[in-house]
Scaffold this active site. Structure first.
Site, mmCIF file in Angstrom:
data_model
loop_
_atom_site.group_PDB
_atom_site.id
_atom_site.type_symbol
_atom_site.label_atom_id
_atom_site.label_comp_id
_atom_site.label_asym_id
_atom_site.label_seq_id
_atom_site.Cartn_x
_atom_site.Cartn_y
_atom_site.Cartn_z
ATOM 1 N N GLU A 206 0.806 -1.213 0.000
ATOM 2 C CA GLU A 206 0.000 0.000 0.000
ATOM 3 C C GLU A 206 0.841 1.265 0.000
ATOM 4 O OE1 GLU A 206 -2.996 -0.087 3.012
ATOM 5 O OE2 GLU A 206 -4.075 -1.725 2.063
ATOM 6 N N LYS A 338 -15.854 -0.579 3.779
ATOM 7 C CA LYS A 338 -15.245 -1.005 2.518
ATOM 8 C C LYS A 338 -16.374 -1.465 1.604
ATOM 9 C CE LYS A 338 -10.872 -2.709 4.517
ATOM 10 N NZ LYS A 338 -10.117 -3.942 4.886
#
Length: 438
Positions: A206, A338
């Site tokens: 990430e 999410k």
């Protein structure tokens, strides 16, 4: 009022080089909405499942069947529908797949389509996506406080450290742009410290630094050093946020910290994390116990819920029913949102509303497998949820989302940023047990 003419899926590629699903929703007036499905590496067992083809080709991750599902039954169910009826469109998709985890259609097929409908509706209304989300759902838009990874760990960095994300938040900033400036200084200060000590292995999934630490606490100490090297006082404007992702290293009720050759039960895990809360300016902690450890999660919340944000990710998987149950149980005080975990926009907003009604925090989040899609920047703003977790301060699939927030700031103004005041349920502005002002 515009109606959906067609729905078309194509295969594109995510930040890890794996196939994923992109969907175009085309309206009768020619307007197009487009979105791409992200993919997670650290996944809750109760979240929507990406449909992959298996086999030897492309590491088994091809999405041919997911594309067929969009171009076939999903497209047929959506043609002729009013694009402004997001709930109706999502309900039509869900009616095609009775499995709660989207096993038949694939969560990657459903989320890309659902988000594309949202984009098409905003374009049809002639407004930005964040504005459409706010107006259609009765929210007051605001620029979120970023949660930004400095060190990657766990499933995001070959498990070189056990804890998945070591992050910072800057609630003391006065604008989104100021958060970016401060984070830049902290991020590169951390890299310099690691390089000088021979602790830097590269960049993780990430965008955070890939560490070579000898213990999990060394990561915390290095992060404190980076904040200080950047000219900030830890716990003043800048605080620490952790994603423990405890499910990833819990087996049969035991927590195994491989880096430290340490094995703990739930009680010892809680005590260890409590010691970290005493020693470091940690304002937020995600999945401190495993998704199967209800008793431990409740106990952690009982002991520390009045001083720190406790986020349920794998524990809640963006599911309104699970959020409701956690509230009754006394587990967590915030939920990670999410969209691909739920599978549709409507289900995600339902989970957000459930958290909001209880006074919980809600953090809109990206996944480790990301793309140039900026939907979550707009969702976080339009929902007025207050927080956004995207990953780190490098890699274009991360920066495109931070940069989109800066563009939104140009429209909403810096005053729409939620910072400048303490986060709820944190010790920011209080004194820890060592008497250090934070």
């Amino acid at each position: 009022m515009s109606h959906i003419k067609d729905v078309i899926a194509r295969r594109v590629w995510d930040s890890r080089g794996h196939p994923t699903v992109e969907v175009d929703v085309i309206l009768e007036n020619g307007v197009v909405g487009r979105a791409i499905a992200p993919a997670g590496a650290s996944r809750g067992t109760r979240e929507a499942i990406d449909l992959r083809d298996g086999g030897a080709a492309l590491q088994g991750k091809n999405v041919v069947q997911a594309l067929k599902n969009v171009n076939g039954p999903i497209a047929a169910a959506l043609r002729g529908r009013n694009v402004q009826d997001q709930t109706g469109a999502d309900s039509a998709i869900l009616a095609l797949d009775p499995s709660p985890l989207k096993k038949a259609l694939g969560g990657n097929a459903t989320v890309a389509t659902s988000l594309a409908v949202l984009h098409a509706a905003a374009a049809d209304a002639g407004c930005a996506l964040w504005q459409h989300v706010a107006e259609q759902n009765g929210f007051t838009p605001s620029l979120p406080l970023p949660e930004i990874q400095i060190f990657g760990g766990g499933a995001h960095a070959g498990r070189r450290v056990d804890i998945q994300d070591f992050m910072i938040m800057v609630p003391g900033a006065n604008s989104f742009d100021e958060v970016m400036e401060i984070t830049n200084e902290v991020y590169f200060a951390a890299g310099d410290i690691m390089q000088s000590k021979g602790k830097l292995a590269g960049v993780a999934d990430e965008g955070g630094w890939w560490p070579m630490f000898d213990s999990n606490e060394e990561a915390l100490e290095t992060l404190i050093g980076a904040i200080e090297k950047a000219g900030e006082k830890p716990g003043d404007r800048v605080v620490i946020s952790l994603d423990i992702a405890a499910s990833e290293f819990c087996n049969d009720g035991r927590y195994r910290l491989a880096l430290e050759d340490r094995d703990m039960d739930s009680s010892a895990m809680i005590d260890m994390l409590g010691g970290w809360l005493d020693a470091y300016p940690i304002a937020s902690i995600e999945d401190p116990l495993a998704e199967t450890d209800k008793e431990g999660t409740c106990e952690f919340t009982r002991r520390f819920g009045d001083r720190v944000q406790i986020i349920g990710d794998d524990y809640l998987v963006t599911n309104a029913t699970l959020v409701d149950q956690a509230q009754k149980d006394g587990a967590c005080n915030a939920v990670l949102i999410k969209v691909n975990q739920a599978g549709t926009v409507s289900e995600s907003i339902e989970a957000f509303r459930k958290a909001q009604s209880a006074g919980w925090g809600a953090i809109v989040s990206a996944r480790s497998g990301e793309t140039e899609d900026v939907s979550i920047s707009h969702l976080a703003t339009g929902l007025g949820g207050g927080q956004l977790k995207v990953g780190s301060f490098t890699r274009s699939e991360r920066m495109v989302k931070w940069n989109e927030c800066l563009r939104i700031q140009d429209v909403l103004g810096a005053a729409a940023f939620v910072g400048g005041a303490p986060l709820a349920n944190t010790w920011w502005g209080k004194k820890n047990k060592k008497g250090v002002k934070t």
